[in-house]
Design an enzyme around this catalytic site. Structure first.
Site, PDB file in Angstrom:
ATOM      1  CG  LEU A 458       8.555   7.698   0.334  1.00 23.64           C
ATOM      2  CD1 LEU A 458       8.326   6.374   1.049  1.00 23.64           C
ATOM      3  CD2 LEU A 458       9.224   8.705   1.267  1.00 23.64           C
ATOM      4  CD  GLU A 459       2.265   4.150  -3.934  1.00 25.09           C
ATOM      5  OE1 GLU A 459       1.335   4.261  -4.751  1.00 25.09           O
ATOM      6  OE2 GLU A 459       2.711   3.028  -3.565  1.00 25.09           O
ATOM      7  CB  ILE A 460       3.851  10.149   0.443  1.00 26.82           C
ATOM      8  CG1 ILE A 460       5.360  10.093   0.749  1.00 26.82           C
ATOM      9  CG2 ILE A 460       3.092  10.813   1.580  1.00 26.82           C
ATOM     10  CD1 ILE A 460       6.017  11.450   0.825  1.00 26.82           C
ATOM     11  CB  THR A 496       3.360   1.317  -6.820  1.00 29.90           C
ATOM     12  OG1 THR A 496       3.219   1.244  -5.397  1.00 29.90           O
ATOM     13  CG2 THR A 496       3.987   2.654  -7.201  1.00 29.90           C
TER      14      THR A 496
END
Length: 710
Positions: A458-460, A496
């Site tokens: 999960l990219e926050i 990403t």
């Protein structure tokens, strides 16, 4: 009678010695040289005490045991790992050979060394719940089970079942463990100790006889060396095909098992620890262990004191992403509101979520009543009913800035002022989405990867106005969803997508130069990527790739002088979307819709005229890998990334960067800054400005620094 030591507590009940493991000041029980010493002291006492007829080993923590202290092994030199392992083996042999049978009473996670201690016991009883699991995950660290796992497991459950456990490193839940014979009994958690005591006394009195759980045909196949060799040969072929030989651990596991089946236990153990030590010193193991330790560190929230309690989450959009986010959130106990403008989409999502949970019933992860309770917490609606109760809204609508703006405006009319608005986007700037918000400080990016239930990252994404408590809470939610979370700053493509875009673009440029797309895929899989870039474009969607290639990210690359093309845009305009509409780079069967192995869609020839070329495997790997690595370093240089670890974890778990290479930053550290910088310069000279090395290379070379100073 009770005896208390730092780690172990021994008490006697009904002629059974109960050893309770409870490592002080630690969330988990782990094996170390200190604990081995304690175990031996307790065993001395048990052997002297005539009142004790059998022994139960149980944990006071939520999990049985996390395994060995891998950090200690990393620090060891020369033959120290082998000697430490042999010391542990002596303890397990004492347990195995004890005249007073040992039973492990397992609840929660029983991993690695925990499973190997259990294998040395005379019997195993497991709690019957979704949190109880066993496993030998050492292969994921580039190692083999070094405390007898390769020797005892095949003799307990059979060759094929044991290879399945050890070569995959997967979790074995209680029901499956009983089915293959890994545990003798499974009982409800409150009855675990009582059942274990009874089982221990039954074994001590000779009343229990273990049955071979293998089917007759499997017994026959595993009963002689000729058919066993066929099994090893087939397993080796599968491993080679899947890994291209990049990972030595699976082959060493098979070597250790094969040796053990034709030698005594003592010789098998000696061989096992020798192979364990060999693997520990390989660069693959070093990198994989670093990844594991990095992932473990990211499970802790550095902003935990600013977290707001979340009771209810609303998910906007019932497509694949929204459905997936709702599914994983539901299983963590939150009340979930799933909204979509289409009743049919909501019905489909509800059916799919139920189907996914029903599958877990079959796997014995959940019971039907537990799934019924979860499904009662899922509320679907075409309106904003109940949104005032939501503490967080995660919107997962189509990647269109105007649509996102409308959604934010609508949401703020239907939620509380303290509700977090999390936007699931792979490329749209969070700052731009938050620009129309009355409370932009409540807006944050939460970039999930598809399929949500399977992808671990999960990219926050935080923009300049995101409040700290919002970041803290989003991170807390992600960690509870069992995601590995990285926090990055806002910018075109974030991290990403930004490093993936030039990687994909290079694959398209190679195709323009005449390189066969299947050859590109095969070449990058040899480098270590699990999926080739051309297959990945089809999976992600050509239309999605076209959308990204024409946005802010493309403009940024253009300003840097990067060479790009409009192929994806033209393909999307011609109706090519990839796997989703069975019209992409690859050929799909018209009836089944499945990919036709080894076949390219001939219709793409209009976009890629046939050309002769002499581009080598090495050049393809260099060009592709360097595009991603250099862009990752630029992200660190520009402050998109706070630290190299986030970049490595993001690249590996979001994009499939080869784990055994450690991620872009560990890869540079291992190969050397001079080598990577010079390679980029040579590629820049030959192919243009897109390969210009990040300034950080020169800076670190001058300062004689590495990304990791460990």
């Amino acid at each position: 009678m009770k005896t208390k030591q730092a780690f172990l507590n021994l008490q006697i009940e009904d002629n059974v010695g109960i050893i309770t493991m409870d490592k002080p000041n630690s969330e988990y029980n782990i094996i170390s040289m200190d604990t081995v010493s304690e175990f031996n002291s307790v065993l001395d006492e048990i052997e002297k005490n005539n009142e004790i007829k059998a022994v139960v080993l149980i944990s006071a923590k939520k999990d049985f045991m996390a395994g060995a202290d891998i950090k200690t092994f990393l620090k060891m030199k020369g033959d120290e790992p082998k000697q430490a392992a042999l010391t542990g083996h002596k303890l397990l042999l004492r347990i195995e050979d004890s005249k007073k049978p040992f039973i492990s009473a397992i609840h929660g996670a029983c991993m690695g060394g925990g499973t190997e201690i259990s294998l040395a016991c005379a019997g195993r009883v497991s709690a019957k719940d979704s949190k109880t699991m066993m496993g030998l995950p050492e292969v994921k660290l580039g190692l083999l089970p070094g405390m007898g796992g390769t020797q005892r497991l095949p003799k307990l459950v059979g060759l094929q079942a044991s290879l399945d456990v050890m070569l995959t490193g997967k979790n074995i839940y209680a029901s499956k463990a009983r089915k293959i014979g890994l545990v003798d009994l499974i009982v409800d958690r409150p009855k675990l100790l009582t059942a274990a005591k009874k089982h221990a006394l039954n074994i001590a009195s000779g009343k229990f006889k273990r049955k071979d759980k293998r089917p007759l045909l499997v017994k026959i196949l595993e009963s002689n060396s000729v058919t066993r060799n066929i099994i090893f040969k087939k397993a080796g072929e599968i491993v080679q095909r899947q890994t291209y030989g990049n990972y030595p651990a699976p082959f060493k596991i098979m070597e250790s098992v094969k040796f053990g089946l034709s030698h005594t236990l003592d010789k098998g153990i000696e061989n096992e620890v020798t192979l364990f030590q060999e693997l520990l010193h390989t660069p693959q193991a070093q990198q994989l262990i670093n990844i594991f330790l990095g992932m473990t560190s990211l499970k802790k929230n550095p902003l935990h004191d600013k977290v707001k309690n979340i009771n209810s989450i609303a998910v906007l959009g019932a497509g694949l992403m929204g459905e997936g986010i709702a599914e994983i959130s539901l299983q963590k106990g939150w009340e979930i509101i799933l909204k979509d403008i289409s009743s049919d989409m909501l019905l489909k999502a509800r059916k799919n979520i139920r189907k996914a949970l029903n599958k877990k019933i079959k796997q014995k992860v959940y019971q039907k009543t537990e799934v019924d309770i979860l499904m009662n917490k899922l509320h679907t609606d075409i309106n904003y009913t109940g949104f005032t109760k939501a503490d967080m809204v995660i919107e997962a609508v189509f990647e269109d800035i105007h649509l996102k703006h409308n959604i934010v405006a609508e949401l703020e009319e239907n939620i509380r002022e303290d509700t977090i608005i999390a936007t699931n986007t792979s490329a749209l700037p969070i700052k731009a989405i938050a620009a129309v918000a009355k409370k932009p400080e409540n807006v944050i990016g939460m970039h999930y990867f598809s399929p949500v239930a399977k992808m671990p990252l999960l990219e926050i994404i935080v923009h300049e106005k995101t409040a700290d408590w919002v970041t803290a809470t989003a991170l807390d939610v992600g960690i509870k969803q069992a995601k590995t979370c990285i926090v990055v700053k806002d910018g075109p493509g974030f991290y990403t997508t930004r490093i993936l875009a030039p990687f994909m673009n290079e694959a398209l440029l190679l195709m323009e130069e005449g390189v066969d797309p299947l050859f590109i895929d095969k070449t990058m899989k040899k480098f270590g990527f699990p999926v080739g870039p051309i297959t990945l474009i089809d999976e992600v969607g050509i239309d999605v790739g076209a959308h990204i290639s024409t946005g802010d990210l493309a403009e940024m690359f253009k300003k840097r002088g990067a060479k790009s093309n409009d192929i994806l845009k033209r393909m999307a305009e011609s109706g090519f979307k990839g796997k989703k509409n069975k019209k992409g780079f690859l050929l799909y069967d018209e009836k089944t819709g499945k990919k036709v192995r080894g076949k390219i869609n001939p219709a793409i020839s209009e976009f890629f005229p046939s050309k002769s070329n002499n581009i080598t495997t090495e050049e393809i790997q260099q060009r592709m890998a360097m595009m991603m690595v250099n862009e990752a370093v630029l992200c660190l240089e520009e402050g998109i990334l706070e630290k190299p670890l986030d970049g490595d974890i993001g690249a590996i778990f979001g994009l499939g960067f080869p784990p055994f290479r450690g991620g872009p930053f560990r890869y540079v550290d291992y190969e050397g800054f001079d080598k990577i910088s010079n390679l980029l310069k040579s590629l820049e000279e030959k192919h243009g400005a897109r390969f210009k090395p990040a300034d950080l290379f020169e800076k670190y070379i001058k300062e004689n620094r590495k990304f990791y100073e460990d």
